[in-house]
Design a protein around this motif. Structure first.
Motif, PDB file in Angstrom:
ATOM      1  N   ALA A 305     -20.232  31.020  -8.644  1.00 10.85           N
ATOM      2  CA  ALA A 305     -21.213  30.880  -7.580  1.00 10.85           C
ATOM      3  C   ALA A 305     -20.672  30.026  -6.431  1.00 10.85           C
ATOM      4  CB  ALA A 305     -22.502  30.265  -8.147  1.00 10.85           C
ATOM      5  N   MET A 306     -19.945  28.972  -6.714  1.00 12.93           N
ATOM      6  CA  MET A 306     -19.361  28.138  -5.665  1.00 12.93           C
ATOM      7  C   MET A 306     -18.331  28.901  -4.850  1.00 12.93           C
ATOM      8  SD  MET A 306     -20.846  25.235  -5.602  1.00 12.93           S
ATOM      9  CE  MET A 306     -19.672  24.347  -4.583  1.00 12.93           C
ATOM     10  N   VAL A 307     -17.520  29.716  -5.512  1.00 11.15           N
ATOM     11  CA  VAL A 307     -16.519  30.508  -4.783  1.00 11.15           C
ATOM     12  C   VAL A 307     -17.224  31.487  -3.841  1.00 11.15           C
ATOM     13  CG1 VAL A 307     -14.712  32.237  -5.041  1.00 11.15           C
ATOM     14  CG2 VAL A 307     -14.750  30.238  -6.539  1.00 11.15           C
ATOM     15  N   LEU A 308     -18.256  32.162  -4.328  1.00 13.53           N
ATOM     16  CA  LEU A 308     -18.977  33.102  -3.476  1.00 13.53           C
ATOM     17  C   LEU A 308     -19.655  32.390  -2.313  1.00 13.53           C
ATOM     18  CD1 LEU A 308     -20.587  35.426  -6.187  1.00 13.53           C
ATOM     19  CD2 LEU A 308     -18.563  35.866  -4.779  1.00 13.53           C
ATOM     20  N   PHE A 309     -20.202  31.191  -2.530  1.00  9.64           N
ATOM     21  CA  PHE A 309     -20.834  30.425  -1.465  1.00  9.64           C
ATOM     22  C   PHE A 309     -19.813  29.998  -0.406  1.00  9.64           C
ATOM     23  CE2 PHE A 309     -22.271  26.363   0.355  1.00  9.64           C
ATOM     24  CZ  PHE A 309     -23.491  26.763   0.875  1.00  9.64           C
ATOM     25  N   THR A 310     -18.627  29.616  -0.829  1.00 10.13           N
ATOM     26  CA  THR A 310     -17.574  29.220   0.122  1.00 10.13           C
ATOM     27  C   THR A 310     -17.138  30.399   0.979  1.00 10.13           C
ATOM     28  OG1 THR A 310     -16.829  27.559  -1.463  1.00 10.13           O
ATOM     29  CG2 THR A 310     -15.303  28.158   0.298  1.00 10.13           C
ATOM     30  N   ILE A 311     -16.977  31.555   0.356  1.00 13.87           N
ATOM     31  CA  ILE A 311     -16.565  32.746   1.118  1.00 13.87           C
ATOM     32  C   ILE A 311     -17.646  33.127   2.123  1.00 13.87           C
ATOM     33  CG2 ILE A 311     -16.026  35.196   0.914  1.00 13.87           C
ATOM     34  CD1 ILE A 311     -14.789  34.597  -1.805  1.00 13.87           C
ATOM     35  N   LEU A 312     -18.907  33.058   1.739  1.00 13.40           N
ATOM     36  CA  LEU A 312     -19.987  33.391   2.660  1.00 13.40           C
ATOM     37  C   LEU A 312     -20.071  32.394   3.811  1.00 13.40           C
ATOM     38  CD1 LEU A 312     -22.438  35.157   3.285  1.00 13.40           C
ATOM     39  CD2 LEU A 312     -23.811  33.654   1.826  1.00 13.40           C
ATOM     40  N   GLY A 313     -19.909  31.090   3.533  1.00  7.87           N
ATOM     41  CA  GLY A 313     -19.946  30.098   4.603  1.00  7.87           C
ATOM     42  C   GLY A 313     -18.787  30.249   5.575  1.00  7.87           C
ATOM     43  N   TYR A 314     -17.606  30.564   5.078  1.00  7.49           N
ATOM     44  CA  TYR A 314     -16.447  30.763   5.960  1.00  7.49           C
ATOM     45  C   TYR A 314     -16.655  31.972   6.860  1.00  7.49           C
ATOM     46  CZ  TYR A 314     -11.752  32.092   7.399  1.00  7.49           C
ATOM     47  OH  TYR A 314     -10.658  32.469   8.127  1.00  7.49           O
ATOM     48  N   SER A 315     -17.190  33.078   6.283  1.00  8.02           N
ATOM     49  CA  SER A 315     -17.360  34.285   7.096  1.00  8.02           C
ATOM     50  C   SER A 315     -18.468  34.109   8.142  1.00  8.02           C
ATOM     51  CB  SER A 315     -17.694  35.469   6.186  1.00  8.02           C
ATOM     52  OG  SER A 315     -18.898  35.221   5.484  1.00  8.02           O
ATOM     53  N   MET A 316     -19.439  33.252   7.914  1.00  6.90           N
ATOM     54  CA  MET A 316     -20.534  33.071   8.847  1.00  6.90           C
ATOM     55  C   MET A 316     -20.265  31.984   9.893  1.00  6.90           C
ATOM     56  SD  MET A 316     -22.788  35.338   8.148  1.00  6.90           S
ATOM     57  CE  MET A 316     -24.132  34.681   9.134  1.00  6.90           C
ATOM     58  N   CYS A 317     -19.520  30.963   9.558  1.00 10.58           N
ATOM     59  CA  CYS A 317     -19.349  29.823  10.457  1.00 10.58           C
ATOM     60  C   CYS A 317     -17.957  29.721  11.072  1.00 10.58           C
ATOM     61  CB  CYS A 317     -19.665  28.518   9.720  1.00 10.58           C
ATOM     62  SG  CYS A 317     -21.346  28.454   9.078  1.00 10.58           S
ATOM     63  N   CYS A 318     -16.964  30.255  10.439  1.00  9.21           N
ATOM     64  CA  CYS A 318     -15.596  30.078  10.909  1.00  9.21           C
ATOM     65  C   CYS A 318     -14.999  31.326  11.547  1.00  9.21           C
ATOM     66  CB  CYS A 318     -14.698  29.618   9.750  1.00  9.21           C
ATOM     67  SG  CYS A 318     -15.237  28.050   9.028  1.00  9.21           S
ATOM     68  N   ARG A 319     -15.450  32.460  11.240  1.00 13.30           N
ATOM     69  CA  ARG A 319     -14.904  33.683  11.819  1.00 13.30           C
ATOM     70  C   ARG A 319     -15.712  34.080  13.051  1.00 13.30           C
ATOM     71  NH1 ARG A 319     -11.247  36.413   8.986  1.00 13.30           N
ATOM     72  NH2 ARG A 319     -11.788  38.352  10.054  1.00 13.30           N
ATOM     73  N   ARG A 320     -15.060  34.843  13.982  1.00 14.50           N
ATOM     74  CA  ARG A 320     -15.668  35.197  15.261  1.00 14.50           C
ATOM     75  C   ARG A 320     -16.912  36.053  15.066  1.00 14.50           C
ATOM     76  NH1 ARG A 320     -15.423  39.376  18.879  1.00 14.50           N
ATOM     77  NH2 ARG A 320     -15.596  38.821  21.083  1.00 14.50           N
ATOM     78  N   GLU A 321     -16.886  37.007  14.093  1.00 14.85           N
ATOM     79  CA  GLU A 321     -18.035  37.867  13.893  1.00 14.85           C
ATOM     80  C   GLU A 321     -19.262  37.066  13.488  1.00 14.85           C
ATOM     81  OE1 GLU A 321     -15.171  38.186  12.609  1.00 14.85           O
ATOM     82  OE2 GLU A 321     -14.287  40.099  13.251  1.00 14.85           O
ATOM     83  N   GLY A 322     -19.078  36.091  12.633  1.00 14.87           N
ATOM     84  CA  GLY A 322     -20.204  35.276  12.216  1.00 14.87           C
ATOM     85  C   GLY A 322     -20.741  34.413  13.346  1.00 14.87           C
TER      86      GLY A 322
END
Length: 430
Positions: A305-322
């Protein structure tokens, strides 16, 4: 006084005698039907008499039967009692396995009037017989009788006599009696004096008669498959008292029955041997480590669950699309908030279609609403109240004289703060 004392002593003597004969011994034979009636009259002497003479027979008495030391009866022994005002019946067919073993049945009688109990013991001593088992056995299904009616000695004797007439054996015994309800039958409706039915198995020492063999003919088998009554020549010998379903008759030749013995596997550690005792495990049990179970049930799912939460936070806050999606969402919220604030502070102008009506008398028609009316909550089709200037215009008389005019007064129209002179000119040209 002396008479009362004598009656008390007599009652005590009766109770003592009844208790002294409480244990009864019976000697049934293996492979032969055993029937024992629990008579209510036999137990009434142990209960207080009825207040009125002659009413002692109305005592509601029920019985409970069980093997001594156990909550239920042996598997071969059954018990039936329809009502608390009828006698109980113990019946069954013991086998050769029970020969030589005394079976003690505890019989407890409950008086439903006084709530008192009386207990007797019935000792069943099963005897062996040379006639067991009889080689030829036939099972009949009688539709018009219940099991307790068939267990009566007179009725059972009449049935065995009818069977003996059509079979002609030298020895004939009733082996077992079973209610149709114990075979999966349904409880009949309480109309038309319907019965539940009873299965009666009899055994003989000679071959089956030709009358009984008629059931096995192809013609009768076809009629049974079509739910039609088969044609049996000896049915009239039973029909007067017993209604037999010939499609359910079962003929068994014990001499031709092949005994199938299955090879049982060796019992495991959890299965007791035939003549063994149960040995419980030792109390000194080894301790068990549950850390591996903890990792499997809690730690591993939490790590995933922590790994999935980290991937979701990176894609939403750190990448341009997010980031673009977040900015777009924020701009929509700001625009919605601004539109809501503007809608609260807006002023509604009065449309032209809500001008006051000109009167022929030259008087000015007052506005529909006072000046202090809340305009923000008014609908669009209302009279405007922000008119400040009033002018007079000539109006032609209706008498037909074109040179005569009268002055009518109306208020000067403003739309959004701008004087509408063109509308006034249009009104003058009418």
């Amino acid at each position: 006084m002396e008479t009362a004392v004598v009656l008390v002593w007599l009652s005590i003597v009766v109770v003592i005698l009844s208790r002294s004969h409480a244990d009864r011994n019976v000697y049934p034979s293996a492979g032969v039907l055993f029937v024992h009636v629990l008579e209510r009259e036999h137990f009434k002497g142990e209960f207080p008499p009825y207040p009125k003479a002659g009413d002692s027979s109305n005592d509601p008495i029920t019985f409970n039967t069980n093997l001594m030391g156990y909550p239920d009866r042996p598997g071969w022994l059954r018990y039936i009692q329809r009502t608390s005002h009828s006698d109980g019946v113990l019946y069954g067919s013991p086998t050769a396995e029970h020969v030589g073993k005394a079976t003690v049945i505890e019989i407890t009688a409950y008086n439903r009037r006084t709530f008192e109990t009386a207990r007797h013991n019935l000792v069943i001593n099963i005897m062996s017989t040379e006639e067991f088992p009889l080689p030829y056995q036939a099972e009949f299904f009688i539709k018009n009788l219940n099991v307790e009616e068939m267990l009566a000695s007179e009725v059972l004797g009449d049935f065995l006599g009818a069977v003996k007439n059509v079979w002609q054996p030298e020895r004939l015994n009733a082996i077992n009696i079973t209610s149709a309800l114990d075979r999966g039958g349904r409880v009949p409706l309480p109309i038309n004096n319907l019965k539940e039915g009873v299965y009666v198995m009899v055994g003989a020492d000679v071959q089956f008669s030709s009358c009984l063999r008629e059931v096995e003919s192809p013609h009768n088998q076809l009629r049974c498959s079509q739910e039609m009554e088969p044609v049996i020549s000896c049915d009239k010998k039973f029909r007067a008292q017993f209604s037999i379903d010939w499609c359910k008759i079962n003929l068994v030749d014990v001499t031709k029955v092949v005994t199938i013995r299955s090879n049982r596997p060796d019992p495991g550690p959890g299965v007791l041997p035939d003549m063994g005792e149960y040995n419980p495990p030792s109390e000194a049990l080894k301790s068990r480590d549950y850390f591996a179970d903890f990792l499997i049930t809690l730690a591993v799912p939490m790590a995933v669950a922590m790994v999935l939460f980290t991937i979701l936070g990176y894609s939403m806050c750190c990448r341009r699309e997010g980031v673009v999606q977040l900015m777009h969402h924020s701009s929509i919220q700001k625009s919605t908030k601004e539109l809501r604030s503007m809608s609260k502070n807006r002023e509604i102008s009065w449309p032209l279609s809500t001008l006051p009506v000109f009167s022929q008398s030259g008087e000015v028609v007052p506005p529909l609403h006072p000046d202090n009316y809340e305009t923000t909550s008014m609908p669009l089709m209302q009279t405007q109240t922000n008119l400040q200037n009033q002018i007079q215009i000539p109006q032609q008389q209706l008498s037909g004289d074109r040179d005569n005019y009268c002055m009518s007064t109306f208020r000067r129209l403003e739309v959004n703060g701008i004087l509408e002179d063109g509308k006034v000119s249009e009104a003058l040209n009418l």
